[in-house]
Motif scaffolding. Structure first.
Motif, PDB file in Angstrom:
ATOM      1  N   ALA A  57      61.961   7.739  -4.921  1.00 44.06           N
ATOM      2  CA  ALA A  57      63.090   8.273  -5.688  1.00 44.06           C
ATOM      3  C   ALA A  57      63.924   7.140  -6.290  1.00 44.06           C
ATOM      4  O   ALA A  57      64.344   7.216  -7.455  1.00 44.06           O
ATOM      5  CB  ALA A  57      63.946   9.157  -4.790  1.00 44.06           C
ATOM      6  N   ARG A  58      64.164   6.097  -5.521  1.00 45.89           N
ATOM      7  CA  ARG A  58      64.950   4.968  -6.051  1.00 45.89           C
ATOM      8  C   ARG A  58      64.230   4.305  -7.222  1.00 45.89           C
ATOM      9  O   ARG A  58      64.866   3.869  -8.184  1.00 45.89           O
ATOM     10  CB  ARG A  58      65.218   3.959  -4.935  1.00 45.89           C
ATOM     11  CG  ARG A  58      66.218   4.445  -3.887  1.00 45.89           C
ATOM     12  CD  ARG A  58      66.588   3.333  -2.916  1.00 45.89           C
ATOM     13  NE  ARG A  58      67.575   3.806  -1.947  1.00 45.89           N
ATOM     14  CZ  ARG A  58      67.276   4.166  -0.695  1.00 45.89           C
ATOM     15  NH1 ARG A  58      66.019   4.085  -0.253  1.00 45.89           N
ATOM     16  NH2 ARG A  58      68.219   4.605   0.123  1.00 45.89           N
ATOM     17  N   ALA A  59      62.906   4.246  -7.148  1.00 48.24           N
ATOM     18  CA  ALA A  59      62.148   3.651  -8.240  1.00 48.24           C
ATOM     19  C   ALA A  59      62.287   4.444  -9.526  1.00 48.24           C
ATOM     20  O   ALA A  59      62.095   3.903 -10.626  1.00 48.24           O
ATOM     21  CB  ALA A  59      60.672   3.534  -7.850  1.00 48.24           C
ATOM     22  N   ARG A  60      62.629   5.734  -9.394  1.00 46.21           N
ATOM     23  CA  ARG A  60      62.847   6.587 -10.564  1.00 46.21           C
ATOM     24  C   ARG A  60      64.320   6.639 -10.969  1.00 46.21           C
ATOM     25  O   ARG A  60      64.726   7.458 -11.782  1.00 46.21           O
ATOM     26  CB  ARG A  60      62.357   8.006 -10.271  1.00 46.21           C
ATOM     27  CG  ARG A  60      60.839   8.150 -10.290  1.00 46.21           C
ATOM     28  CD  ARG A  60      60.299   8.025 -11.705  1.00 46.21           C
ATOM     29  NE  ARG A  60      58.879   8.376 -11.795  1.00 46.21           N
ATOM     30  CZ  ARG A  60      58.204   8.421 -12.929  1.00 46.21           C
ATOM     31  NH1 ARG A  60      58.814   8.131 -14.068  1.00 46.21           N
ATOM     32  NH2 ARG A  60      56.932   8.744 -12.942  1.00 46.21           N
ATOM     33  N   GLY A  61      65.146   5.775 -10.368  1.00 49.78           N
ATOM     34  CA  GLY A  61      66.542   5.690 -10.751  1.00 49.78           C
ATOM     35  C   GLY A  61      67.480   6.561  -9.959  1.00 49.78           C
ATOM     36  O   GLY A  61      68.652   6.699 -10.320  1.00 49.78           O
ATOM     37  N   ALA A  62      67.010   7.147  -8.866  1.00 46.42           N
ATOM     38  CA  ALA A  62      67.851   8.051  -8.082  1.00 46.42           C
ATOM     39  C   ALA A  62      68.797   7.289  -7.163  1.00 46.42           C
ATOM     40  O   ALA A  62      68.477   6.201  -6.681  1.00 46.42           O
ATOM     41  CB  ALA A  62      66.992   8.997  -7.248  1.00 46.42           C
ATOM     42  N   ARG A  63      69.952   7.866  -6.939  1.00 44.41           N
ATOM     43  CA  ARG A  63      70.800   7.447  -5.829  1.00 44.41           C
ATOM     44  C   ARG A  63      70.392   8.288  -4.637  1.00 44.41           C
ATOM     45  O   ARG A  63      70.314   9.527  -4.731  1.00 44.41           O
ATOM     46  CB  ARG A  63      72.278   7.658  -6.163  1.00 44.41           C
ATOM     47  CG  ARG A  63      73.225   7.117  -5.093  1.00 44.41           C
ATOM     48  CD  ARG A  63      74.636   7.010  -5.641  1.00 44.41           C
ATOM     49  NE  ARG A  63      75.185   8.289  -6.032  1.00 44.41           N
ATOM     50  CZ  ARG A  63      75.909   9.078  -5.228  1.00 44.41           C
ATOM     51  NH1 ARG A  63      76.134   8.702  -3.977  1.00 44.41           N
ATOM     52  NH2 ARG A  63      76.410  10.206  -5.669  1.00 44.41           N
ATOM     53  N   VAL A  64      70.083   7.664  -3.516  1.00 45.09           N
ATOM     54  CA  VAL A  64      69.509   8.363  -2.375  1.00 45.09           C
ATOM     55  C   VAL A  64      70.484   8.358  -1.199  1.00 45.09           C
ATOM     56  O   VAL A  64      70.939   7.291  -0.754  1.00 45.09           O
ATOM     57  CB  VAL A  64      68.170   7.729  -1.945  1.00 45.09           C
ATOM     58  CG1 VAL A  64      67.603   8.456  -0.722  1.00 45.09           C
ATOM     59  CG2 VAL A  64      67.170   7.770  -3.103  1.00 45.09           C
TER      60      VAL A  64
END
Length: 340
Positions: A57-64
């Motif tokens: 998810a982080r690699a896709r720009g998400a804040r996790v």
């Protein structure tokens, strides 16, 4: 076109997803979001994944956000996502609900322009290409029934209807799914998710309707989302969906529903074109699917009468506990009125 910034204030739109071991379905969902025509914040709440979902998810720009598995609940975790989201509107997906079109989010947001009092919008599931016939027929028939003309529909309660018992609103009028939805922050602040283990989306819809908001169904804002459960898994899934609803699943109405589903299957053009033996086998599979689903509903709505060991055996999530959903209890709303 994902904007991961959180400090821009309560404007724009956030896409929020609860995740645990999302795997390949999560990859497809994130890829579909990356191609959306509307820029958005991407927010994920992970509850103990072991498959690298947070890094994906982080690699896709998400804040996790990361929480312990024991801290997850369907209502509570979605409230956490709503509180943390930067957007004035928050689109909700599950990890395996993949937007069909690049303008899915654009269509979702357009739902709020249908009327000033719309507080939540949602779209249909489309069965995946490998979905069983029983699943395809069920999803296509149900969502088509929500918009017979293929156009957006709006549900709201007149002031005199807001005291109706919940049993009068179970079904099409009260239906809502947060596997493919968008919620206005202002409406959620007045009627948040209840901290419940199951059926949090249906409860949210009832609370928002009673608070004076409308909900809109958008047939063009679809996601790929279907599950091919075994007969036992289908019963257990239905048990979990209905546990806590008490007597909402009336046996006579369930029997009528089964007859209706089988009648619709017999008339479906796909089945009509099959050789007789294959047609009978398909109808038998459809029957097993719906019998399991309806039996799970009947048992789940009476879960308070079952011992913990039986509840655990019947639950897909292996939960033995029970907490009744008191859907007719007074819900304290802040004193503001919804938009007129």
């Amino acid at each position: 076109m994902t904007d991961g910034a959180h400090g821009e204030g309560r404007d724009g739109v956030t896409v929020a997803i609860p995740v645990r071991d999302g795997g390949e379905p999560l990859q497809r969902t994130l890829a579909a979001l990356a191609g959306q025509t509307v820029a958005h914040e991407l927010l994920v709440c992970d509850s103990g994944s072991r498959d690298g979902s947070p890094a994906l998810a982080r690699a896709r720009g998400a804040r996790v956000l990361e929480i312990a598995p024991r801290d997850f609940s369907h209502g509570g975790t979605r409230n956490l996502l709503m509180r943390e989201a930067a957007g004035a509107h928050v689109a909700l997906l599950t990890q395996d609900a993949e937007p069909v079109e690049r303008d899915w989010l654009e269509r979702m947001l357009a739902g709020f322009a249908l009327a000033a009092d719309v507080g939540l919008v949602y779209g249909p599931y489309r069965p995946r290409r490998d979905a069983a016939v029983a699943v395809r027929l069920e999803l296509e028939r149900w969502f088509a029934s929500l918009a017979p003309e293929g156009e957006p529909t709006i549900e709201r309660l007149a002031p005199a209807e807001r005291e109706l018992p919940a049993v009068a609103l179970v079904g099409r009028r009260g239906f809502f799914t947060d596997a493919n939805a968008c919620v206005a922050r202002a409406a959620w602040e007045r009627a948040p998710f209840r901290e419940v283990a199951y059926a949090e989306d249906r409860v949210l819809a009832l609370d928002m309707l009673r608070a004076g908001y409308a909900k809109a169904f958008l047939p063009a804002a679809a996601v790929w989302h279907s599950h091919d459960y075994s007969t036992l898994q289908q019963l257990r899934r239905s048990f979990d969906e209905w546990r806590g609803w008490r007597e909402s699943a009336d046996p006579r109405s369930l029997a009528r529903g089964l007859r209706g589903e089988l009648g619709a299957a017999r008339r479906d053009p796909l089945l009509a074109g099959l050789p007789p033996r294959q047609r009978l086998a398909t109808l038998a599979a459809v029957s097993r699917h719906h019998i399991a689903r309806l039996a799970g509903a009947a048992l789940g709505s009476r879960a308070d009468r079952l011992p913990p060991r039986a509840r655990r055996a019947l639950s897909l999530e292996r939960r033995a506990g029970f907490a009744a959903l008191d859907l007719d209890a007074a819900t304290p709303y802040p004193d503001q009125e919804p938009a007129e």
